[in-house]
Design an enzyme around this catalytic site. Structure first.
Site, PDB file in Angstrom:
ATOM      1  N   ARG A  43       0.833  -1.214   0.000  1.00  0.00           N
ATOM      2  CA  ARG A  43       0.000   0.000   0.000  1.00  0.00           C
ATOM      3  C   ARG A  43       0.861   1.255   0.000  1.00  0.00           C
ATOM      4  O   ARG A  43       0.514   2.256  -0.637  1.00  0.00           O
ATOM      5  CB  ARG A  43      -0.964  -0.027   1.194  1.00  0.00           C
ATOM      6  CG  ARG A  43      -2.099  -1.046   0.974  1.00  0.00           C
ATOM      7  CD  ARG A  43      -2.749  -1.436   2.281  1.00  0.00           C
ATOM      8  NE  ARG A  43      -3.899  -2.327   2.124  1.00  0.00           N
ATOM      9  CZ  ARG A  43      -3.824  -3.643   1.912  1.00  0.00           C
ATOM     10  NH1 ARG A  43      -2.642  -4.231   1.809  1.00  0.00           N
ATOM     11  NH2 ARG A  43      -4.918  -4.384   1.812  1.00  0.00           N
ATOM     12  N   GLY A  53      -1.191 -11.920  -4.887  1.00  0.00           N
ATOM     13  CA  GLY A  53      -2.615 -11.604  -4.966  1.00  0.00           C
ATOM     14  C   GLY A  53      -2.873 -10.141  -4.641  1.00  0.00           C
ATOM     15  O   GLY A  53      -3.728  -9.496  -5.255  1.00  0.00           O
ATOM     16  N   SER A 104     -12.533 -10.012   2.624  1.00  0.00           N
ATOM     17  CA  SER A 104     -11.228  -9.885   1.963  1.00  0.00           C
ATOM     18  C   SER A 104     -10.784  -8.435   1.923  1.00  0.00           C
ATOM     19  O   SER A 104     -11.443  -7.576   1.332  1.00  0.00           O
ATOM     20  CB  SER A 104     -11.319 -10.434   0.534  1.00  0.00           C
ATOM     21  OG  SER A 104     -10.209  -9.977  -0.217  1.00  0.00           O
ATOM     22  N   GLN A 164      -8.237  -7.498   0.334  1.00  0.00           N
ATOM     23  CA  GLN A 164      -7.782  -7.214  -1.034  1.00  0.00           C
ATOM     24  C   GLN A 164      -8.943  -6.709  -1.878  1.00  0.00           C
ATOM     25  O   GLN A 164      -8.799  -5.754  -2.646  1.00  0.00           O
ATOM     26  CB  GLN A 164      -7.171  -8.469  -1.657  1.00  0.00           C
ATOM     27  CG  GLN A 164      -5.859  -8.857  -0.988  1.00  0.00           C
ATOM     28  CD  GLN A 164      -5.239 -10.109  -1.579  1.00  0.00           C
ATOM     29  OE1 GLN A 164      -5.817 -10.765  -2.443  1.00  0.00           O
ATOM     30  NE2 GLN A 164      -4.062 -10.461  -1.097  1.00  0.00           N
ATOM     31  N   ASP A 212      -3.680 -15.633   7.622  1.00  0.00           N
ATOM     32  CA  ASP A 212      -2.314 -15.955   7.203  1.00  0.00           C
ATOM     33  C   ASP A 212      -1.552 -16.732   8.285  1.00  0.00           C
ATOM     34  O   ASP A 212      -0.472 -17.270   8.019  1.00  0.00           O
ATOM     35  CB  ASP A 212      -1.543 -14.669   6.854  1.00  0.00           C
ATOM     36  CG  ASP A 212      -2.094 -14.006   5.583  1.00  0.00           C
ATOM     37  OD1 ASP A 212      -2.786 -14.691   4.800  1.00  0.00           O
ATOM     38  OD2 ASP A 212      -1.836 -12.803   5.387  1.00  0.00           O
ATOM     39  N   LYS A 255      -5.609 -19.583  -1.346  1.00  0.00           N
ATOM     40  CA  LYS A 255      -4.411 -18.760  -1.099  1.00  0.00           C
ATOM     41  C   LYS A 255      -3.311 -19.198  -2.080  1.00  0.00           C
ATOM     42  O   LYS A 255      -3.604 -19.841  -3.081  1.00  0.00           O
ATOM     43  CB  LYS A 255      -3.979 -18.906   0.361  1.00  0.00           C
ATOM     44  CG  LYS A 255      -4.959 -18.273   1.341  1.00  0.00           C
ATOM     45  CD  LYS A 255      -4.956 -16.772   1.215  1.00  0.00           C
ATOM     46  CE  LYS A 255      -5.974 -16.108   2.102  1.00  0.00           C
ATOM     47  NZ  LYS A 255      -6.101 -14.680   1.851  1.00  0.00           N
TER      48      LYS A 255
END
Ligand code: S3P
Length: 419
Positions: A19, A86, A158, A160, A305, A332
């Protein structure tokens, strides 16, 4: 058995590093970051940005990113390659839909198997024109006249997807609202100072493109908490251990693993040294006994994770570890439920597999054997930690895949393992 002791400062958080690079690229001017993570994933983000005309330099300490307004980004001379990442593919998509020229994004074999429909759906609702390969990479983005803001309840928890929609919303007409029923990591909204409201639908992030200015987010990036989880586990498992991890991210949307440890009866010392822009501090871990638990559903996105390393920890806990509602693990970098279950079995641990998780009863011995990483960094690091307590050696088929998130992993592990 070795003990774990000493002090570590870890490379910068992977999610924040992505980011940092992306948001700095959008701001007209130079931004500087210390402790940026130059792992393979974040380097892929920098390389894609470079192809779009965003230069960066590194003086051995500081990464400098020379940002430009999106209108001034350049047409890349070839496809953009997100490699294994991803986060790169999904976040970058929110920006590529706005460019006045066509771009194509590709990735490695693992990323090309991962679902992209989750970003294609909202981006198309906003007016984006994207060609996909049956919901997968490669993705080609075509220029369009208008992208409009949307109100989007996330169908899958998510960060993402949330961030892809918010990045798209930065340059859309009108407001963009993203609503999540279960909170996911909040780095995007923190770094862009986006207001958040809570109502009966959940947590709503509000972005008004006409009001937002990309802030200067130059900073020292906190150490990666997901990387810390491997060493926290090592120190808990190896007898007589005493480890300090300094300047690590303590963002509450990332530290669900600490909450799980607390519920397992683990006592750790944490001290926060910074609150903004991202919480950061120190953690002290000493070896101790603990009990296994059933992981509450609402904690799963926050520890997604960390579940591979939690499975190793649980081999030494008393009672049942039950992980359910975690089918996201199947999409993943590898099918992590399959990777955890088959590898635990090959090193002698009994474990039950479910569609959406797994269960194992501790304590059990880890015997040793060959582990297939499926090229997945978190599987490799989890079984490297299992090796510390295994009766015989655990051999990883592709240890080098740790480079995706944590190239320094084996060196730092060697530094804290004391025979
Ligand atoms: C990430 C979000 C999570 C996480 C990944 C990084 C991010 O993925 O697993 O490692 O930086 O936003 P999802 O958003 O797919 O859950």
């Amino acid at each position: 058995m070795p003990k774990i002791s000493g002090e570590l400062v870890l490379p910068g958080d992977k999610s924040i590093s992505h980011r940092a690079a992306l948001f700095a690229a959008l701001r007209d001017g130079e931004s500087e970051f210390e402790n940026f993570n130059f792992n393979r994933d974040c380097s892929a983000t920098l390389a894609c940005l470079n192809q779009l005309g965003i230069a960066h330099s590194f003086d051995g300490r500081k990464l400098k990113v020379g940002g430009k307004p999106l209108k001034q980004w350049q047409k890349p001379s070839s496809e953009l390659n997100a490699e294994n990442s991803g986060t790169t593919a999904r976040l970058m998509s929110g920006l590529l839909i706005h460019l006045p020229f066509e771009t194509t994004l590709i990735g490695d074999a693992s990323l090309s198997r991962r679902p992209m429909k989750r970003i294609l759906d909202p981006l198309r609702l906003m007016g984006a024109k994207i060609k996909d390969a049956d919901g997968h990479l490669p993705l080609t983005y075509f220029p369009v006249e208008h992208i409009n803001g949307i109100e989007y309840p996330l169908p899958v928890a998510s960060a993402q997807v949330k961030s892809a929609v918010l990045l798209a919303g930065l340059f859309a007409e009108g407001e963009t609202h993203v609503i999540e029923s279960v909170p996911t990591r909040d780095h995007t909204e923190r770094l862009l100072n986006l207001p958040v409201r809570f109502d009966e639908a959940g947590r709503k992030v509000i972005l008004s493109s006409s009001e937002i200015q990309i802030p200067d987010i130059s900073m020292t990036i906190p150490g990666d908490f997901s990387s810390a989880a491997f060493f926290i586990t090592a120190a808990l498992l190896a007898p007589q251990s005493d480890l300090w991890i300094r300047n690590v991210s303590l963002n509450p949307t990332r530290t669900g693993f600490l909450e799980v440890l607390k519920r397992m009866g683990v006592t750790l010392q944490t001290q926060t040294t910074q609150e903004k822009p991202e919480p950061m501090g120190d953690i002290r871990i000493q070896s101790q006994t603990f009990k296994n638990i059933t992981i509450p559903k609402e904690l799963v996105p926050n520890i997604i994770d960390e579940i591979p390393i939690l499975s190793i920890l649980a081999t030494r806990g008393e009672g049942m570890l039950v992980v359910r509602n975690a089918s996201e693990l199947r999409v993943k970098e590898s099918d992590r439920i399959h990777a955890i279950v088959t590898n635990l079995r090959s090193v002698g641990v009994q474990v039950e597999e479910f569609d959406d998780g797994f269960a194992l009863e501790g304590p059990q011995k880890i015997k040793g054997g060959r582990v297939v990483t499926y090229g997945d960094h978190r599987i490799a690091m989890s079984f490297a930690i299992a090796n510390l307590i295994a009766e015989d050696e655990i051999v990883l088929d592709q240890p080098e895949c740790v480079d995706v998130s944590f190239p320094q992993f084996f060196d730092l592990l060697a530094r804290i393992v004391k025979e």
